[in-house]
Design a protein around this motif. Structure first.
Motif, PDB file in Angstrom:
ATOM      1  N   ALA A 100      27.933  30.549 -26.280  1.00  0.00           N
ATOM      2  CA  ALA A 100      28.130  30.219 -24.871  1.00  0.00           C
ATOM      3  C   ALA A 100      26.973  30.864 -24.131  1.00  0.00           C
ATOM      4  CB  ALA A 100      29.467  30.764 -24.364  1.00  0.00           C
ATOM      5  N   PRO A 116      30.233  26.928 -22.304  1.00  0.00           N
ATOM      6  CA  PRO A 116      30.191  27.068 -23.765  1.00  0.00           C
ATOM      7  C   PRO A 116      29.039  26.272 -24.367  1.00  0.00           C
ATOM      8  CG  PRO A 116      31.861  25.481 -23.140  1.00  0.00           C
ATOM      9  CD  PRO A 116      31.333  26.069 -21.846  1.00  0.00           C
ATOM     10  N   SER A 153      26.104  24.615 -21.344  1.00  0.00           N
ATOM     11  CA  SER A 153      25.419  25.902 -21.492  1.00  0.00           C
ATOM     12  C   SER A 153      23.953  25.777 -21.102  1.00  0.00           C
ATOM     13  CB  SER A 153      25.546  26.408 -22.935  1.00  0.00           C
ATOM     14  OG  SER A 153      25.008  25.463 -23.852  1.00  0.00           O
TER      15      SER A 153
END
Length: 209
Positions: A100, A116, A153
């Motif tokens: 993440a 994530p 992410s």
């Protein structure tokens, strides 16, 4: 001439929020069905299911809807499930996206719940969307699939890195002071207490009624 203040940017997971909305629709439908059932058969187990549905709705709010990342010139504020963490820019030494988006300081690693890293399928899809050049760029560097712009992410990491670079270019980050900076952690007492109370309430309703 003083440096120009950049706007504060708030990042939230679109996938998590869509998933939260789906859960809430299911919970609402379950409450309607449970209400009709309870009208004809008022048992403890049915009442427990109703309380459980409400608990799930609250848990979805805490786990999927509320987490966010706020990037400003003052600090990075990470609102996770159980706590809010304030990371001063002077404390930041590295940004990682292995599992993440993770903000690394000398004192701790702060994983960002709402950003994530993608799984293998999502990473491949994001890579294809950006073309062969993006895949070659990622393979030839130390960047991870979680850095791809088509992933959550990756988008969050870009917000942090771009602001970090801007502040460094403006001379607003003091080099060599990261070890002296304090990362603030504020527990979400109400959320924790609410989740625990909800679990206890479901158990009591099921047992006593």
């Amino acid at each position: 001439m003083p440096p120009v203040e950049e706007e504060t940017v708030v990042f939230r997971s679109r996938f998590n929020r869509i998933l939260a909305a789906v859960f809430w629709v299911v919970c609402a439908a379950a409450l309607v069905a449970i209400g009709l059932t309870y009208a004809y058969r008022p048992t403890g187990s049915v009442a427990g299911l109703a309380v459980g549905s409400v608990l799930i709705g609250v848990a979805v709010l805490v786990v999927l809807w509320r987490p966010q990342l706020t990037v400003s010139d003052d600090a990075i504020v990470v609102r996770n499930v159980l706590s809010t963490i304030v990371v001063p820019w002077n404390a930041l030494i590295h940004v990682d996206t292995k599992y993440a988006l993770t903000l690394i300081t000398p004192q701790r690693k702060v994983a960002v719940w709402c950003a994530p890293a993608p799984g293998a399928t999502a990473a491949l899809r994001a890579s294809r969307a950006q073309g062969t050049q993006a895949r070659a760029w990622t393979a030839a560097s130390d960047l991870r699939p979680g850095d791809l712009a088509g992933t959550e992410s990756g988008r969050a990491a870009f917000l942090v890195r771009s602001r970090w670079n801007t502040l460094r270019e403006q001379g607003r980050i003091e080099l060599g002071t990261a070890g002296d900076q304090r990362v603030q952690v504020q527990p979400h007492v109400a959320s924790i207490a609410g989740l625990v109370a909800g679990v206890v309430a479901v158990a009591l309703v099921t047992i006593l009624l």
